[in-house]
Design an enzyme around this catalytic site. Structure first.
Site, PDB file in Angstrom:
ATOM      1  N   HIS A  44       5.644   5.591  -0.871  1.00  0.00           N
ATOM      2  CA  HIS A  44       6.399   4.450  -1.104  1.00  0.00           C
ATOM      3  C   HIS A  44       5.706   3.223  -0.572  1.00  0.00           C
ATOM      4  O   HIS A  44       4.459   3.420   0.032  1.00  0.00           O
ATOM      5  CB  HIS A  44       7.645   4.500  -0.244  1.00  0.00           C
ATOM      6  CG  HIS A  44       7.547   4.589   1.158  1.00  0.00           C
ATOM      7  ND1 HIS A  44       7.271   5.722   2.064  1.00  0.00           N
ATOM      8  CD2 HIS A  44       7.572   3.412   2.050  1.00  0.00           C
ATOM      9  CE1 HIS A  44       7.048   5.256   3.215  1.00  0.00           C
ATOM     10  NE2 HIS A  44       7.294   3.853   3.295  1.00  0.00           N
ATOM     11  N   HIS A  51       0.836  -1.276   0.040  1.00  0.00           N
ATOM     12  CA  HIS A  51      -0.021   0.093   0.065  1.00  0.00           C
ATOM     13  C   HIS A  51       0.982   1.246  -0.016  1.00  0.00           C
ATOM     14  O   HIS A  51       2.128   1.048   0.426  1.00  0.00           O
ATOM     15  CB  HIS A  51      -0.909   0.021   1.191  1.00  0.00           C
ATOM     16  CG  HIS A  51      -0.041   0.014   2.493  1.00  0.00           C
ATOM     17  ND1 HIS A  51       0.761  -0.814   3.348  1.00  0.00           N
ATOM     18  CD2 HIS A  51       0.331   1.550   3.301  1.00  0.00           C
ATOM     19  CE1 HIS A  51       0.975  -0.248   4.327  1.00  0.00           C
ATOM     20  NE2 HIS A  51       1.029   0.962   4.206  1.00  0.00           N
TER      21      HIS A  51
END
Length: 183
Positions: A129, A43
């Site tokens: 990220h 995620h």
């Protein structure tokens, strides 16, 4: 107060998770990290809430649809790999996405609403990220020359955000607590 941590995030679609996982499986031997993230847990965090009192969590869930009005789905493209922590023994190994103004604006809205509801959030600049692994696990020092672009120019559509609940005793460890569509 709940015993779980909560965070708002972009859930990667199955195709993006599969692509990233296959790419990482082919490269894993070059990166001896101690703990690899389950692909279902991939995620991009927008706002980490931590432990969430029920009233604040409810307020965040109730107000988030209003905050997202007018935010259309958008595309992100996987870009490169990198690390956080000490250069010689990094603690986080990640993949990122190419710069996206839509992503930056979405994060500002979600983060801002979490602040309005009363959450005390991390003040570090947003660095989108996807955590892939944790804790360098080798007597050899990490070689930053191994950090490359992700082959294949894989893009995916972001059409919802998720409020995740963390279950440290389970794999995968992130449970979808609430979903919010972009329209």
């Amino acid at each position: 107060m709940s015993k779980h941590h909560y965070f708002f995030a972009i859930k990667l679609p199955k195709e993006a998770k599969d692509f990233l996982n296959e790419w990482m499986e082919a490269k894993k031997h070059e990166f001896p990290f101690a703990k690899w993230v389950h692909p279902e847990d991939y995620h991009i965090t927008l706002a980490f809430l931590g432990f969430a009192p029920e009233d604040m969590k409810s307020a965040a869930i109730q107000t988030m649809p209003q905050v997202l009005i007018g935010v259309p789905p958008f595309s992100l493209t996987l870009h490169q790999i990198g690390t956080f922590g000490p250069q010689k023994k990094p603690r986080i190994f990640w993949a990122d996405v190419k710069h996206s103004e839509e992503l930056i604006q979405l994060q500002k809205k979600v983060y801002g609403q979490a602040l309005k509801v009363g959450f005390d959030l991390d003040k570090k600049p947003f660095r989108p990220h996807i955590t892939i692994a944790r804790k360098w696990n080798s007597a050899e020092e990490f070689d930053p020359n191994l950090l490359t672009d992700i082959d294949g120019d894989f893009s995916f559509t972001v059409n919802e955000i998720i409020l995740y609940e963390t279950h440290l005793d389970k794999t995968p460890k992130y449970h979808e607590f609430a979903r919010f569509s972009l329209k």
